[in-house]
Design an enzyme around this catalytic site. Structure first.
Site, short mmCIF file in Angstrom:
data_model
loop_
_atom_site.label_atom_id
_atom_site.label_comp_id
_atom_site.label_asym_id
_atom_site.label_seq_id
_atom_site.Cartn_x
_atom_site.Cartn_y
_atom_site.Cartn_z
N ALA A 23 87.16 31.92 53.84
CA ALA A 23 87.34 30.76 52.97
C ALA A 23 88.70 30.14 53.28
CB ALA A 23 87.28 31.21 51.52
N GLY B 254 84.66 35.23 53.95
CA GLY B 254 83.54 34.31 53.75
C GLY B 254 82.81 34.01 55.05
N GLU C 60 80.49 36.76 55.42
CA GLU C 60 79.46 36.67 54.38
C GLU C 60 78.41 35.62 54.78
OE1 GLU C 60 82.57 36.15 51.45
OE2 GLU C 60 81.85 37.89 50.34
N GLU D 275 89.66 40.42 52.39
CA GLU D 275 90.08 39.74 51.16
C GLU D 275 91.12 40.51 50.36
OE1 GLU D 275 87.01 39.83 52.32
OE2 GLU D 275 85.90 37.99 51.85
N1 3HC Z 1 92.44 29.59 55.39
C1 3HC Z 1 93.31 28.62 55.72
N2 3HC Z 1 94.12 28.66 56.80
C2 3HC Z 1 94.02 29.75 57.59
C3 3HC Z 1 93.14 30.81 57.30
C4 3HC Z 1 92.31 30.71 56.16
N3 3HC Z 1 91.42 31.63 55.84
N4 3HC Z 1 93.28 31.75 58.26
C5 3HC Z 1 94.21 31.29 59.12
N5 3HC Z 1 94.66 30.07 58.70
C6 3HC Z 1 95.65 29.23 59.37
C7 3HC Z 1 97.03 29.88 59.39
O1 3HC Z 1 97.74 29.60 58.22
C8 3HC Z 1 97.65 29.23 60.62
O2 3HC Z 1 98.07 27.95 60.26
P1 3HC Z 1 99.35 27.28 60.94
O3 3HC Z 1 99.02 27.19 62.40
O4 3HC Z 1 99.48 25.99 60.25
O5 3HC Z 1 100.50 28.23 60.67
C9 3HC Z 1 96.46 29.08 61.56
O6 3HC Z 1 95.29 29.15 60.74
C10 3HC Z 1 96.37 30.16 62.61
O7 3HC Z 1 96.45 31.43 61.96
P2 3HC Z 1 97.19 32.66 62.67
O8 3HC Z 1 98.56 32.25 63.10
O9 3HC Z 1 97.06 33.80 61.74
O10 3HC Z 1 96.29 32.82 63.98
P3 3HC Z 1 95.84 34.12 64.76
O11 3HC Z 1 95.05 33.66 65.90
O12 3HC Z 1 97.01 35.03 64.96
O13 3HC Z 1 94.84 34.89 63.74
C11 3HC Z 1 93.04 35.12 62.19
C12 3HC Z 1 93.63 34.32 63.39
C13 3HC Z 1 92.72 36.54 62.61
C14 3HC Z 1 91.80 34.41 61.73
C15 3HC Z 1 94.10 35.17 61.06
O14 3HC Z 1 94.56 33.87 60.81
C16 3HC Z 1 93.59 35.72 59.77
O15 3HC Z 1 93.50 36.92 59.61
N6 3HC Z 1 93.28 34.84 58.80
C17 3HC Z 1 92.92 35.24 57.47
C18 3HC Z 1 91.51 35.71 57.39
C19 3HC Z 1 91.13 36.04 55.97
O16 3HC Z 1 91.90 36.60 55.21
N7 3HC Z 1 89.90 35.68 55.60
C20 3HC Z 1 89.43 35.89 54.29
C21 3HC Z 1 89.76 34.72 53.44
S1 3HC Z 1 89.31 34.96 51.75
C22 3HC Z 1 87.63 34.73 51.72
O17 3HC Z 1 87.00 34.49 52.72
C23 3HC Z 1 86.99 34.81 50.37
C24 3HC Z 1 85.52 34.86 50.43
O18 3HC Z 1 85.07 36.20 50.37
C25 3HC Z 1 84.92 34.12 49.32
#
Ligand code: 3HC
Ligand code: NAI
Length: 652
Positions: free
Chosen positions: A62, A101, A104, A124
């Site tokens: 998400a 997400g 999911e 998450e």
């Molecule tokens: N939402 C918004 N922005 C995100 C994001 C997300 N989920 N994940 C990454 N970004 C953004 C970062 O802030 C960064 O932005 P910037 O360039 O402006 O600084 C850009 O994307 C690149 O991120 P990284 O520098 O972390 O890039 P990497 O290539 O090193 O890693 C990744 C990529 C493995 C996808 C890592 O970004 C990551 O782990 N992201 C988070 C994933 C996550 O936590 N997902 C779960 C979200 S909660 C959810 O899904 C709820 C659901 O169950 C309802």
């Protein structure tokens, strides 16, 4: 700009999502997906659908930036249900990471095909929330309860191979994902379709399993892993719809929590810190060979970290014996890696083959960067830089790892001072993530950029700090310890202060931590300043040191330690030594949360001063220093976050 494009490959529809940088699920993506399902369901020429992503990854979750706002329809669980209920089977084609997400959505698809390099997971909990679109409900149905518990409570993604083994993926392939997914879809249409994940039955698990899982989920120190576990348990004991309702309620509850806000703050701070805006467009210098002067505790750790990142190392020590000891110190670190199963014996040998030891500074002639880690004495350090100025290339970056000395004094007289910089690593340097980067007024922008590039290459958290005693890190530590001593003087028991900080989320309180590291280092630094004529007030730690109590290594410091036992025991000796300095009027806070709030506010106050003096660039940097250097609990966001706007409810 979000784009969902459609192309036909015969009777297979290929839907490509393109929402850079990581295809996060924004409101536009959710809307677009629902519209796409409706459109393809209505299209008689379509028999199956492949969902694939452009760019570096499948959907990474998400959109975290939307989490501070009111949820807007269509909600993600409904989008996943809609994909699962589609009249044509959907096949998720996964590359990069399918997270949260994103995974999911993949579980809503009837099939999942992935590249071997892909990872899937439910991270998450790292954001203080739980999966909110059926992660706790569909995952156990597809992969079994135990696997789902690991995935959702641990938050660590797994490889495609493990996911295949667990039943979360249907096929793992080497390359050409899109073609393989289309082929897979076509073949799948010829066989009976499997049940959708929501209809796979689930068996309850015994109480003992839940108890053991609770214990490990509680280790994280914050509530999200326990709440994820609760949702999975609920899913095993109720039907799909009830489990989804329970998960949604928990998700929304946590999404609005202080812990989730703190973890989001840390998430974005960690992504911003390694690439400061002021350095945009500034090319760092290339670093292939690193010279390290001094192969003691820090030099060896820094050498190991740089070697691990593929750089060649030249280690300079005082004499042959010290070279041999320094080489052994580095080897010990790699041997430790072999013992823990992280490195093979061949890896260890390869790492050491890239380290050259010498007493001759001429060996540094080709080094791209040299990091000095000799004794913390200005005379010794100056002498080292005099030689570096003579032997190194004029464009080689020259860095000091000093903890407390003024880098400008160390660099006095150095030719080409624009290549000089402070790089303050933390002990053990091959493990600790924090790297303070301390430019002098002479440091060139590309040298500063090189410091950050090194930090990124070493997978560290590089934070810029200005010049002051202790930079950001040790300056706040000093104030924290002084304030903890002030509480002792007000009559607050030492074990209560430590327990308060542990309850808050630190692994150790300030006094236990000093006993572990030794009281002597800070004492010697204070004594040095006193010898140099500075007025440094006597501390309670000084009183213990003068009584020979250095901490665990002498069997006692703030606490007593039984032989071979690291458990701190309250000490009558310490109580007697400090008694003349402790007031009996009980003016200090008595409740643990108040003690912790007070000490965190003290750190924040020092942080504020540091910001006002321009020593730190942003409050987020101070938070990251405390989280990565001193074990400040991530889920509290750091002292600046925790102490922000207290009046409006931001709790410390
Ligand atoms: N939402 C918004 N922005 C995100 C994001 C997300 N989920 N994940 C990454 N970004 C953004 C970062 O802030 C960064 O932005 P910037 O360039 O402006 O600084 C850009 O994307 C690149 O991120 P990284 O520098 O972390 O890039 P990497 O290539 O090193 O890693 C990744 C990529 C493995 C996808 C890592 O970004 C990551 O782990 N992201 C988070 C994933 C996550 O936590 N997902 C779960 C979200 S909660 C959810 O899904 C709820 C659901 O169950 C309802
Ligand atoms: P250490 O005493 O373990 O190692 C210092 C090494 O430098 C010794 O091996 C010594 O032989 C060598 N050395 C001394 N003079 C030399 C010279 N002229 N040429 C070549 N080698 C020489 O000390 P440690 O702990 O590694 O500290 C080194 C530096 O790192 C100090 O400036 C210290 O303040 C700083 N530092 C230390 C941290 C720690 O936790 N130990 C944390 C962060 C910085």
């Amino acid at each position: 700009m979000t784009r969902l494009t459609l192309r036909m490959d015969g009777d297979i529809a290929v839907v490509t999502l393109d929402n850079p940088p990581v295809n996060a699920i924004s409101e536009a993506v959710r809307k677009g997906l629902v519209e796409m399902v409706d459109r393809l369901d209505a299209d008689d020429t379509v028999r199956a659908v492949v969902l694939i992503c452009a760019g570096r990854t499948f959907i990474a979750g998400a959109d975290v930036r939307e989490f501070g706002k009111t949820p807007v329809e269509p909600h993600l669980p409904d989008v996943v249900d809609r994909i699962e209920a589609a009249q044509k089977p959907w096949v998720a084609a996964i590359h990069g990471t399918a997270l949260g997400g994103g995974f999911e959505i993949a579980m809503g698809c009837r099939f999942r095909v992935a590249l071997g390099s892909a990872k899937v997971g439910l991270p998450e909990v790292n954001l203080g929330i739980i999966p909110g679109a059926s992660g706790t409900v569909r995952t156990p149905r597809l992969a079994g309860v135990e696997f789902a518990v690991d995935l959702a409570t641990g938050g660590k993604p797994v490889s495609a191979a493990r996911a295949l083994d667990a039943g979360l993926l249907d096929l793992v392939i080497g390359n050409d994902l899109e073609a393989a997914a289309i082929d897979f879809a076509r073949q799948a249409l010829d066989a009976d379709l499997p049940q959708p994940a929501s209809q796979i039955p689930l068996e309850p698990m015994p109480d003992a399993f839940w108890q053991a899982s609770r214990t490990s989920a509680a280790e994280a120190g914050h509530q999200a892993p326990l709440r994820a576990l609760d949702c999975i348990r609920f899913a095993t004991e109720h039907d799909f719809a009830a489990a989804m309702a329970h998960e949604r309620k928990t998700f929304l509850d946590l999404r609005a929590s202080e812990e989730a806000a703190a973890l989001r703050h840390v998430f974005f701070a960690e992504r911003a810190a390694p690439k400061p805006e002021v350095l945009t467009g500034v090319e760092p210098r290339q670093i292939k060979t690193v010279g390290i002067v001094g192969g003691g505790t820090m030099g060896a750790g820094i050498a190991a970290a740089c070697r691990e990142a593929g750089m060649r190392i030249v280690l300079i020590e005082r004499d042959d014996e010290a070279v041999a000891r320094g080489m052994q110190n580095i080897d010990k670190i790699f041997t430790g890696g072999v013992k823990r199963g992280k490195l093979s014996e061949a890896d260890r040998a390869d790492r050491m083959a890239g380290v050259q030891g010498s007493t001759d500074y001429a060996a540094l002639a080709q080094a791209d960067m040299v990091i000095e880690a000799v004794f913390e004495e200005i005379g010794v350090k100056r002498a080292v830089f005099e030689r570096l100025g003579h032997f190194c290339r004029a464009d080689a970056v020259l860095a000091t790892n000093t903890s407390y000395l003024d880098p400008r004094d160390i660099a006095t007289g150095l030719p080409h001072p624009e290549r000089f910089i402070g790089l303050h690593f933390f002990s053990p340097a091959h493990i600790m993530k924090l790297l303070e980067i301390v430019p002098t007024p002479d440091t060139a922008p590309d040298v500063l950029a090189t410091g950050f590039a090194l930090g990124r290459a070493l997978k560290k958290m590089p934070i810029q700090a200005g010049i002051c005693e202790g930079f950001i890190s040790n300056r706040i530590l000093k104030r924290y310890r002084a304030e903890a001593e002030a509480l002792v003087k007000k009559g607050v028991p030492i074990p209560e202060i430590d327990a308060a900080m542990r309850d808050y989320g630190f692994k150790m309180g300030p006094f236990e931590a000093q006993d572990l590291g030794g009281l002597d280092i800070a004492f010697l630094q204070r004594e040095g300043a006193r010898d140099a004529g500075q007025k440094v007030p006597e501390t309670l730690g000084d009183i213990l040191m003068r009584a020979g109590r250095k901490g665990q290594k002498t069997g006692g410091g703030w606490y007593d330690y039984a032989d071979g036992d690291r458990t701190p025991q309250p000490s009558d000796t310490t109580t007697a030594l400090l008694a003349p300095h402790v007031s009996a009027d009980g003016q200090g806070p008595s409740l643990r949360p108040d003690i912790a709030r007070h000490l965190v506010a003290t750190m924040a106050a020092e942080g504020e001063a540091i910001l006002n003096e321009g020593i730190a660039q942003a409050p987020e940097d101070i938070d990251l220093v405390e989280i990565h250097g001193y074990g400040f609990p991530r889920w509290k966001g750091g002292p600046m976050f925790a102490s922000r706007d207290r009046a409006s409810g931001g709790a410390a």
